[in-house]
Write an enzyme that holds these catalytic residues in place. Structure first.
Site, PDB file in Angstrom:
ATOM      1  N   HIS A  72     107.404 118.344  40.600  1.00 46.38           N
ATOM      2  CA  HIS A  72     106.032 118.157  40.116  1.00 46.38           C
ATOM      3  C   HIS A  72     105.295 119.498  40.108  1.00 46.38           C
ATOM      4  O   HIS A  72     105.128 120.131  41.161  1.00 46.38           O
ATOM      5  CB  HIS A  72     105.313 117.163  41.034  1.00 46.38           C
ATOM      6  CG  HIS A  72     103.941 116.807  40.603  1.00 46.38           C
ATOM      7  ND1 HIS A  72     102.833 117.039  41.393  1.00 46.38           N
ATOM      8  CD2 HIS A  72     103.480 116.216  39.470  1.00 46.38           C
ATOM      9  CE1 HIS A  72     101.754 116.598  40.780  1.00 46.38           C
ATOM     10  NE2 HIS A  72     102.115 116.095  39.611  1.00 46.38           N
ATOM     11  N   ARG A  73     104.912 119.939  38.929  1.00 44.53           N
ATOM     12  CA  ARG A  73     104.292 121.260  38.757  1.00 44.53           C
ATOM     13  C   ARG A  73     105.205 122.344  39.345  1.00 44.53           C
ATOM     14  O   ARG A  73     104.740 123.356  39.868  1.00 44.53           O
ATOM     15  CB  ARG A  73     102.896 121.312  39.381  1.00 44.53           C
ATOM     16  CG  ARG A  73     101.979 120.205  38.854  1.00 44.53           C
ATOM     17  CD  ARG A  73     100.618 120.206  39.516  1.00 44.53           C
ATOM     18  NE  ARG A  73      99.976 118.907  39.299  1.00 44.53           N
ATOM     19  CZ  ARG A  73      98.855 118.498  39.904  1.00 44.53           C
ATOM     20  NH1 ARG A  73      98.237 119.306  40.747  1.00 44.53           N
ATOM     21  NH2 ARG A  73      98.365 117.298  39.670  1.00 44.53           N
ATOM     22  N   GLU A 118     108.121 119.116  35.941  1.00 41.03           N
ATOM     23  CA  GLU A 118     106.949 118.527  35.293  1.00 41.03           C
ATOM     24  C   GLU A 118     105.859 119.583  35.309  1.00 41.03           C
ATOM     25  O   GLU A 118     105.721 120.325  36.284  1.00 41.03           O
ATOM     26  CB  GLU A 118     106.505 117.279  36.051  1.00 41.03           C
ATOM     27  CG  GLU A 118     105.321 116.528  35.435  1.00 41.03           C
ATOM     28  CD  GLU A 118     103.958 117.017  35.898  1.00 41.03           C
ATOM     29  OE1 GLU A 118     102.944 116.573  35.339  1.00 41.03           O
ATOM     30  OE2 GLU A 118     103.900 117.876  36.823  1.00 41.03           O
ATOM     31  N   ASP A 171     101.791 120.874  33.240  1.00 39.27           N
ATOM     32  CA  ASP A 171     100.606 120.453  32.493  1.00 39.27           C
ATOM     33  C   ASP A 171     100.173 121.558  31.551  1.00 39.27           C
ATOM     34  O   ASP A 171     100.202 122.744  31.913  1.00 39.27           O
ATOM     35  CB  ASP A 171      99.454 120.157  33.457  1.00 39.27           C
ATOM     36  CG  ASP A 171      99.877 119.252  34.599  1.00 39.27           C
ATOM     37  OD1 ASP A 171      99.818 118.029  34.427  1.00 39.27           O
ATOM     38  OD2 ASP A 171     100.280 119.779  35.662  1.00 39.27           O
ATOM     39  N   HIS A 215      96.899 122.701  35.529  1.00 37.69           N
ATOM     40  CA  HIS A 215      96.569 121.281  35.658  1.00 37.69           C
ATOM     41  C   HIS A 215      95.090 120.988  35.448  1.00 37.69           C
ATOM     42  O   HIS A 215      94.719 120.183  34.598  1.00 37.69           O
ATOM     43  CB  HIS A 215      97.000 120.758  37.032  1.00 37.69           C
ATOM     44  CG  HIS A 215      96.657 119.320  37.250  1.00 37.69           C
ATOM     45  ND1 HIS A 215      95.451 118.910  37.796  1.00 37.69           N
ATOM     46  CD2 HIS A 215      97.341 118.189  36.966  1.00 37.69           C
ATOM     47  CE1 HIS A 215      95.427 117.588  37.846  1.00 37.69           C
ATOM     48  NE2 HIS A 215      96.557 117.116  37.343  1.00 37.69           N
ATOM     49  N   GLU A 222     103.130 117.497  30.327  1.00 37.73           N
ATOM     50  CA  GLU A 222     101.974 116.603  30.277  1.00 37.73           C
ATOM     51  C   GLU A 222     100.856 117.267  29.488  1.00 37.73           C
ATOM     52  O   GLU A 222     100.419 118.372  29.815  1.00 37.73           O
ATOM     53  CB  GLU A 222     101.474 116.243  31.678  1.00 37.73           C
ATOM     54  CG  GLU A 222     100.252 115.336  31.627  1.00 37.73           C
ATOM     55  CD  GLU A 222      99.652 115.011  32.979  1.00 37.73           C
ATOM     56  OE1 GLU A 222      98.466 114.590  33.004  1.00 37.73           O
ATOM     57  OE2 GLU A 222     100.336 115.173  33.996  1.00 37.73           O
ATOM     58  N   LYS A 269      97.240 117.682  28.861  1.00 39.21           N
ATOM     59  CA  LYS A 269      95.995 117.432  29.593  1.00 39.21           C
ATOM     60  C   LYS A 269      94.838 117.348  28.600  1.00 39.21           C
ATOM     61  O   LYS A 269      94.063 118.287  28.429  1.00 39.21           O
ATOM     62  CB  LYS A 269      95.766 118.547  30.606  1.00 39.21           C
ATOM     63  CG  LYS A 269      96.769 118.586  31.739  1.00 39.21           C
ATOM     64  CD  LYS A 269      96.619 117.397  32.684  1.00 39.21           C
ATOM     65  CE  LYS A 269      95.292 117.466  33.406  1.00 39.21           C
ATOM     66  NZ  LYS A 269      95.160 116.354  34.404  1.00 39.21           N
ATOM     67  N   ASP A 273     106.479 116.675  44.705  1.00 43.37           N
ATOM     68  CA  ASP A 273     106.045 118.029  45.032  1.00 43.37           C
ATOM     69  C   ASP A 273     107.094 118.794  45.828  1.00 43.37           C
ATOM     70  O   ASP A 273     106.990 120.015  45.970  1.00 43.37           O
ATOM     71  CB  ASP A 273     104.760 117.983  45.873  1.00 43.37           C
ATOM     72  CG  ASP A 273     103.536 117.562  45.090  1.00 43.37           C
ATOM     73  OD1 ASP A 273     103.494 117.817  43.875  1.00 43.37           O
ATOM     74  OD2 ASP A 273     102.613 116.973  45.696  1.00 43.37           O
TER      75      ASP A 273
END
Length: 262
Positions: A7-8, A34, A36, A49, A109, A111, A229
């Site tokens: 995640h990120r 992943e 953003d 993000h 993703e 945003k 994470d």
């Protein structure tokens, strides 16, 4: 096998949405990452993000109001600067160039729920297509109109709706969008929904899964993927889980063979 997405990148141990973080997820053995994306004032696709710069950088104001050169002056190392030094906000182009050198999957993703960023879908898809990474990319968003537009532009790229609250028959809703997966908040996806979605041919990739009890449950239920994470920890847990279960199955098979021979 359950896939693990950082995640990120590896946001629990490294500055989120930076190349340092993405590289750590790769090093840890994650299947994918992943991230953003938003647009700068001069139309560049950058990876960050929050709509505001205040939490993750030493800048302030909105991403949309800064040009790329301005954004690249800010330090995006956040609370990890004492460990890794300063690092820039990366562009999507930089990330895609890096992806060419590995085999990671990538969930981008969009945003665009607070600010709509007209044209962002086309810009992201253009970069993906130029790098010929269509089969390794998933486009997701809380703005479901946006991912439907993505599917119209690029039928070959997978899309997945993000959602936080309970959704009735989410597999049917995903199919209505042209999506092959759902990306729910871990709190909004009980086991029966996971099983029913997978049985319907719709992958389930919950976010953001950091608690061991949730990780263990998703591994046991056979969830499609876990977005976390802490990719290093979850990759280790996954490998231990499947090694343990393969050993148990092997033992059962051996017992069965011995029983047949008695």
């Amino acid at each position: 096998m359950v896939k693990i997405y950082g995640h990120r990148g590896a946001a629990g141990t490294h500055p989120e949405n930076t190349m340092i973080s993405f590289e750590e997820a790769r090093r840890a053995g994650a299947d994918g990452i992943e991230l953003d994306v938003q647009l700068t004032s001069d139309g560049e696709v950058v990876i960050i993000h929050d709509e505001s710069l205040d939490r993750t950088t030493n800048g302030s104001g909105f991403v949309k109001d800064k040009c790329l050169k301005e954004l690249q002056k800010f330090d995006a190392s956040n609370k990890f600067s004492h460990l890794y030094g300063e690092t820039e906000i990366p562009t999507l182009q930089e990330l895609i160039d890096w992806l060419r050198g590995n085999s990671l999957l990538c969930n981008i993703e969009l945003k665009n729920s607070k600010f709509f960023y007209p044209g962002m879908e086309e810009k992201v898809i253009k970069l993906v297509r130029e790098a010929r990474l269509e089969d390794r990319i998933i486009l997701s968003s809380f703005n479901h109109y946006s991912i439907v537009l993505c599917k119209k532009i690029a039928e070959e790229i997978e899309i997945a709706p993000l959602y936080r609250d309970g959704l009735h028959m989410p597999w049917a809703y995903a199919r209505s969008l042209g999506a092959g997966a759902i990306h729910p908040d871990i709190k909004a996806v009980p086991n029966e929904i996971i099983r029913a979605s997978i049985e319907a041919g719709v992958a389930v990739r919950p976010y953001t899964v950091n608690k061991e009890k949730d990780i263990e449950n998703l591994l046991a239920v056979g969830c499609s993927a876990i977005i976390t994470d802490f990719p290093a920890k979850v990759v280790l847990m996954r490998d231990q889980f499947f090694n343990k279960n393969s050993n148990v199955n092997a033992d059962i098979g051996g017992i069965g063979s011995r029983l047949k021979n008695t």
